[in-house]
Scaffold this motif. Structure first.
Motif: not given
Length: 549
Positions: A81-89, A187-190, A192-200
């Motif tokens: 939930s902290d991560f979800d909030r970080l991504l949203a912010e 694992c990437m799909r997980f 990306l579906d959350k809305g992460v913008d990419g990967f290093r």
């Protein structure tokens, strides 16, 4: 670059090392809630893309680069939930979030490896790289670990060795097995579906190894210091077949709208550019370019590196530049405090996407540590060269203010690594009040980059300045031509430029002097000074200067 250029082409990447950015709960380790609390600071730096080093569950043998679960958050950093909030912010502020992906190896505590190690006939045995001992006993071949010693550890239970190019607690996945890549893509799909913008993507060129497990040849240029460098790693890195694997990862990523794939690669220009995917651009969007870190800090050398890279770029490839990260000595330590502003001006005015490392905007320095305080595994495994291979000095806590623990953690808390001795004076709060400070300059430079299309997307062309220590180049588009002048030396220089105009407007100087009109014929660069100038509209630039640009 067209007006439709992607966000990752226009933006500035800023790497956050989560352990060291901001502690919110008093355990001395930075966390996701701490990053959220500092997002306005990052937004005020005019950076667009936040890249987080690993935050997955991990035994922390290599501080998160030993992943025990690719689809969860380590409680050390907070909760999902902290991560979800970080991504949203992050998204609410118009910024993007990129995660580290570590596909080459997992933790020895990952369920995949636990199953692989459990029995020779387990279905996941072949997900990792197992080999019988050599005919005379001992490791199967001469492959070495980056962190010292053989790249093989013997498993008593099964009588075989497993491979690891880093720690024994980081066994290598076997991408020649047909089930491994799909598992990693899931694992990437997980995320990306959350809305992460990419990967290093960590050590992306090492994902495949020689199927014949041949010994690697000796390195005739080895200096006798670091064991890993005693061999030429032709069978454990950058195999031709790895490009097909990367293409599959990129094709999967392209199933989501406009996401980014960065590849970690320490390679010369000619080899690096192959990871774009040649002319079809079907591999990494940005194969990380570390040439500015690895090259001697010399104007002529840096110009040659930049010009060579620009000349070698495949059609449609977008350049990128990096001046610091969690594995390299800090920028101000490498080039000196006097040159750090020049280096940041270089990074932020070259064509392509720049990557910055936390704290470099305030001139943070490496923190010298005795071996007794070091935690980094390559230092502890190779104590005789700990000062060369240890990475703790560049990972110390962010210096926010003059309070206890420099604002990184509450008073009385012991931070996971010691703070710098100068943290009470070299910090964000003290520099925020001074527009001429390193932080003030960095903000002015990023604001100028954001405001000037010529810097964000225009052409690049180097110039002969006819002076030692001076690197000069043009950045331009249809509406404006900018001149960048960088003095890499400690003496005043008067560049002689192949430009016909008598004057130009100074937009920004590393000395933070007031904008004004300057005569190009009389222009003087002070020691350690950089300038960005606007040439008059309709400037007549020598045809020979622009013949390649």
């Amino acid at each position: 670059m067209s007006a439709a250029a992607s966000w990752w082409q226009r933006g500035i990447i800023y790497q956050v090392y989560p352990r060291s950015f901001q502690d919110s709960n008093g355990d001395g380790v930075g966390d996701l809630a701490g990053i959220i609390a500092r997002l306005d600071y990052l937004h005020g730096l005019n950076v667009d893309i936040i890249w987080l080093s690993p935050i997955y569950p991990s035994p922390m043998h290599d501080f998160g680069y030993d992943v025990a679960d690719y689809c969860a958050i380590d409680p050390l950093f907070g909760s999902m939930s902290d991560f979800d909030r970080l991504l949203a912010e992050v998204h609410r502020r118009g910024m993007r979030l990129v995660l580290d992906l570590v596909p080459n190896h997992s933790s020895h505590r990952h369920p995949w490896f636990i199953a692989s190690r459990s029995a020779r006939d387990d279905p996941r045995r072949a997900w990792y790289i197992w080999r019988d001992p050599a005919s005379g006993g001992g490791p199967p071949n001469n492959w070495l670990s980056h962190f010292g010693g053989p790249a093989w550890t013997f498993d008593e239970g099964s009588g075989q060795y497993y491979m690891h190019q880093f720690l024994p607690q980081q066994p290598e996945l076997n991408y020649r097995h047909p089930e491994v890549l799909p598992a990693m893509l899931d694992c990437m799909r997980f995320w990306l579906d959350k809305g992460v913008d990419g990967f290093r993507v960590d050590v992306i060129g090492m994902l495949l190894k020689d199927p014949l497990f041949r010994d690697e040849p000796a390195n005739p240029a080895w200096n006798g210091i670091r064991e890993y460098q005693s061999l030429l790693h032709v069978h454990t890195a950058n195999l031709p077949e790895v490009h097909g694997l990367i293409r599959q990862m990129r094709a999967f990523l392209d199933g989501w709208d406009d996401r980014l794939m960065i590849g970690e690669l320490y390679l010369p220009n000619a080899e690096l550019v192959r990871y774009y995917g040649n002319e079809d651009g079907a591999e990494c969007h940005l194969p990380f370019n570390f040439q500015l870190i690895r090259a001697p800090w010399d104007a002529a050398v840096i110009r040659r590196v930049v010009d060579e890279y620009e000349a070698l770029l495949p059609v449609h490839a977008w350049p990128n530049w990096v001046l610091g990260n969690h594995d390299q000595k800090r920028l101000a330590t490498r080039v000196g405090l006097s040159q750090a502003r020049v280096a940041n001006m270089l990074l932020l005015t070259l064509r392509g996407t720049p990557t910055c490392y936390y704290g470099d905007e305030i001139g943070m320095l490496d923190v010298p540590l005795p071996l007794t305080l070091m935690q980094d595994p390559p230092a502890l495994r190779q104590p005789e060269i700990a000062h060369l291979v240890g990475r703790d000095p560049q990972r110390t806590p962010m210096q926010w203010d003059a309070s206890a623990n420099a604002g990184f953690a509450a008073a009385g808390v012991r931070s996971w690594l010691p703070l710098a001795a100068d943290c009470s004076t070299r910090n964000v709060a003290s520099q925020a009040a001074d527009p001429a400070s390193p932080l003030g300059f960095f903000r002015a430079m990023t604001a100028l980059r954001r405001a000037e299309p010529a810097l964000a997307s225009g052409f690049y062309q180097s110039l002969d300045a006819d002076q030692p220590d001076v690197f000069a180049y043009l950045r331009g588009d249809r509406g404006s031509t900018l001149l960048v002048l960088l003095n890499f030396g400690a003496e005043r220089r008067r560049p002689a430029l192949p430009l016909s105009d008598a004057a130009a407007d100074l937009l920004l100087s590393t000395a933070m002097t007031a904008p004004r009109r300057l005569s190009l014929a009389q222009l003087v660069l002070e020691p350690d000074e950089g300038m960005v100038l606007r040439l008059p509209a309709g400037s007549r630039v020598s045809r020979s200067v622009l013949s390649g640009g």
